[in-house]
Design an enzyme around this catalytic site. Structure first.
Site, PDB file in Angstrom:
ATOM      1  N   GLU A 286       0.828  -1.204   0.000  1.00 37.00           N
ATOM      2  CA  GLU A 286       0.000   0.000   0.000  1.00 37.00           C
ATOM      3  C   GLU A 286       0.869   1.264   0.000  1.00 37.00           C
ATOM      4  O   GLU A 286       0.438   2.315  -0.457  1.00 37.00           O
ATOM      5  CB  GLU A 286      -0.916  -0.012   1.236  1.00 37.00           C
ATOM      6  CG  GLU A 286      -2.353   0.332   0.891  1.00 37.00           C
ATOM      7  CD  GLU A 286      -3.340   0.042   2.014  1.00 37.00           C
ATOM      8  OE1 GLU A 286      -4.208  -0.818   1.804  1.00 37.00           O
ATOM      9  OE2 GLU A 286      -3.245   0.651   3.086  1.00 37.00           O
ATOM     10  N   HIS A 307       7.288 -26.798  -1.328  1.00 33.62           N
ATOM     11  CA  HIS A 307       6.623 -27.879  -2.047  1.00 33.62           C
ATOM     12  C   HIS A 307       5.472 -27.368  -2.897  1.00 33.62           C
ATOM     13  O   HIS A 307       4.653 -28.147  -3.378  1.00 33.62           O
ATOM     14  CB  HIS A 307       6.157 -28.942  -1.050  1.00 33.62           C
ATOM     15  CG  HIS A 307       7.299 -29.574  -0.329  1.00 33.62           C
ATOM     16  ND1 HIS A 307       7.830 -30.795  -0.680  1.00 33.62           N
ATOM     17  CD2 HIS A 307       8.058 -29.125   0.703  1.00 33.62           C
ATOM     18  CE1 HIS A 307       8.852 -31.080   0.118  1.00 33.62           C
ATOM     19  NE2 HIS A 307       9.008 -30.068   0.960  1.00 33.62           N
ATOM     20  N   LYS A 421     -14.097   0.538  -3.755  1.00 32.26           N
ATOM     21  CA  LYS A 421     -15.177   0.954  -2.844  1.00 32.26           C
ATOM     22  C   LYS A 421     -16.264   1.700  -3.611  1.00 32.26           C
ATOM     23  O   LYS A 421     -17.453   1.441  -3.432  1.00 32.26           O
ATOM     24  CB  LYS A 421     -14.628   1.880  -1.752  1.00 32.26           C
ATOM     25  CG  LYS A 421     -13.774   1.194  -0.719  1.00 32.26           C
ATOM     26  CD  LYS A 421     -13.472   2.169   0.413  1.00 32.26           C
ATOM     27  CE  LYS A 421     -12.325   1.683   1.247  1.00 32.26           C
ATOM     28  NZ  LYS A 421     -11.792   2.679   2.152  1.00 32.26           N
TER      29      LYS A 421
HETATM   30  O1  PA5 Z   1      -3.357   1.484   5.902  1.00 29.70           O
HETATM   31  C1  PA5 Z   1      -4.471   1.955   5.790  1.00 29.70           C
HETATM   32  O2  PA5 Z   1      -4.701   3.180   5.957  1.00 29.70           O
HETATM   33  C2  PA5 Z   1      -5.666   1.084   5.453  1.00 29.70           C
HETATM   34  O3  PA5 Z   1      -5.306  -0.223   5.268  1.00 29.70           O
HETATM   35  C3  PA5 Z   1      -6.697   1.139   6.568  1.00 29.70           C
HETATM   36  O4  PA5 Z   1      -6.099   0.696   7.745  1.00 29.70           O
HETATM   37  C4  PA5 Z   1      -7.914   0.272   6.240  1.00 29.70           C
HETATM   38  O5  PA5 Z   1      -8.455   0.634   5.002  1.00 29.70           O
HETATM   39  C5  PA5 Z   1      -8.972   0.420   7.330  1.00 29.70           C
HETATM   40  O6  PA5 Z   1      -9.347   1.755   7.464  1.00 29.70           O
HETATM   41  P1  PA5 Z   1     -10.116   2.274   8.754  1.00 29.70           P
HETATM   42  O7  PA5 Z   1      -9.232   2.084   9.934  1.00 29.70           O
HETATM   43  O8  PA5 Z   1     -10.375   3.724   8.479  1.00 29.70           O
HETATM   44  O9  PA5 Z   1     -11.374   1.470   8.868  1.00 29.70           O
END
Ligand code: PA5
Length: 445
Positions: A286, A307, A421
């Site tokens: 990310e 494996h 989303k």
């Molecule tokens: O790293 C990030 O920002 C994301 O992975 C969030 O943690 C994830 O989308 C969850 O978001 P939230 O904590 O707002 O529900």
């Protein structure tokens, strides 16, 4: 040092002058971090967190953890992405992937709201039947669909079982300090709340209440975890890659990426590392995967995956490199039994500890993969303690930030996550998405 990086298995892939040549880029990225002037610089709160954390809240986390341990058999942690991976990684790494089945005086812990699955929800509800339950809903934004759905379900369960007042004592919320519907709703309902700091993004939040509360409920010493992270913070301050292993790791990744190594495989040798791999994948995927750039983070557990994926790693497309985490962990020993008849021809291993066999398997695999043209970075952890885990978590966070800046991306945003989303909301008929719904349905025809 609890965590040591070895470049021993890289010598045929990276030569000395390449380390020298990359230093100016490392120094430039280092300055962006310390001078806090790079992209996403409002999300650098994790840097000093192991020292500058909210001490009052930290104590409250410990008190809440004790209360949860006393009042329930099942603790349901609701969150997705950065709001659950760190806690789950730490619990599995330090306790066990089979934590729920172990004899213990802490509650079973289940993770909900980390998928869209009727099956997962139904199974955890079944597990809760006839048992005392507490929940911790974790969402920085407070609006993420997956945990919001799960929170509805488990809040309803608690309210039916204990009444609104009883439920209030069993619902713990970790979210923004002021913003979002989850915060306002929790304040109104009287739930105890914990804070995800403004300047710490989800995937960098394991050392905030996001990770710390569930980790403490599992009986882990969170003081040691923080101490390890803080010692790492102090150890990794030099911009010179010869004196800073976290920066050296980032530099190695960058050199290999420029040579076409576009996939990094994080290798663990124990199933307790599996979720740590998942945490690492989110952190790097990310943070770096944007602007059509980035190393794809993959992971394996050996020898299991030797494996299944071993063949590809040995002889497939040569766009790979591996980062192997070796944990010195002899807490449990198991000696291979002797067999009088030696039916399987394994008596040459009689009495040998499986930890020794594992280590030898690791060395053999390292040599084979290097011979097959796969650069191997080796990261050695001194032990499997909360302290060393805190150390390596910080190591990876810092290296990730530097690596992202070296790549020229903003390591702290995740604009691409929104695409699915929006489509999902439109197709599900969320008010406001009508035009998009029609457009997408046309495409699906
Ligand atoms: O790293 C990030 O920002 C994301 O992975 C969030 O943690 C994830 O989308 C969850 O978001 P939230 O904590 O707002 O529900």
């Amino acid at each position: 040092m609890s965590v040591k990086l070895s470049d021993k298995y890289l010598s045929q892939f990276i030569s000395g002058h390449e380390y020298t040549n990359i230093q100016p880029a490392v120094s430039a990225a280092h300055r962006q971090i310390v001078e806090r002037n790079g992209a996403g610089n409002d999300f650098l709160g994790w840097i000093d967190l192991p020292e500058n954390y909210d001490k009052e809240e930290f104590e409250r986390i410990k008190v809440a953890a004790k209360k949860i341990q006393k009042s329930c058999d099942v603790f349901v942690v609701i969150g997705i992405g950065g709001s659950y991976l760190g806690a789950r990684a730490a619990i599995e790494f330090l306790k066990s992937p089979n934590y729920n089945n172990l004899k213990k005086d802490t509650p079973d812990i289940y993770f909900a709201g980390c998928d869209i699955s009727a099956v997962s929800i139904a199974e955890i509800l079944e597990v809760c039947e006839g048992r005392d339950v507490c929940i911790n809903v974790i969402s920085k934004s407070g609006t993420t669909t997956e945990p919001a759905v799960a929170f509805r379900v488990f809040r309803e369960l608690l309210e039916k079982k204990y009444g609104a007042d009883g439920a209030k004592e069993r619902i713990f919320v970790t979210t923004d300090k002021a913003k979002g519907t989850l915060k306002s709703f929790s304040d109104k309902a009287g739930y105890e709340t914990f804070v995800v700091p403004d300047d710490v993004g989800g995937r960098f939040s394991v050392l905030t209440a996001v990770g710390l509360l569930p980790i403490a409920v599992a009986g882990v010493d969170i003081d040691s975890l923080m101490k390890g992270a803080n010692d790492a913070r102090l150890a990794y301050r030099d911009e010179d890659i010869n004196k800073n292993d976290a920066y050296k790791y980032a530099a190695i990744r960058n050199i290999l990426y420029r040579k076409g190594k576009t996939t990094e495989i994080l290798v663990g040798y124990e199933s307790y590392s599996k979720m740590l791999n998942e945490w690492w994948k989110q952190l790097y995927g990310e943070s770096e995967g944007k602007d059509n750039r980035g190393i794809f983070p993959a992971s394996v557990i050996f020898s299991t995956d030797l494996h299944s994926l071993g063949q590809f790693i040995q002889e497939g497309n040569r766009n790979l490199f591996e980062t192997v985490i070796s944990v010195e962990d002899s807490r449990v020993q198991f000696n291979i039994p002797h067999d009088e008849n030696n039916i399987d021809g394994l008596n040459f291993l009689s009495g040998v500890d499986l930890n020794q066999v594992k280590k030898t398997a690791m060395l053999g695999t390292l040599l084979a993969h290097v011979d097959g043209g796969v650069p191997n970075v080796l990261i050695e952890m001194k032990d499997r303690s909360p302290y060393s885990l805190g150390y390596i978590l910080y190591f990876f966070e810092l290296a990730c930030a530097l690596s992202g800046y070296m790549l020229g991306v903003n390591p702290f945003n995740q604009p691409g996550v929104e695409a699915y989303k929006k489509n999902m909301f439109a197709l599900l008929g969320k008010p406001g998405y009508e035009a998009m719904k029609a457009e997408l349905e046309e495409k699906l025809k």
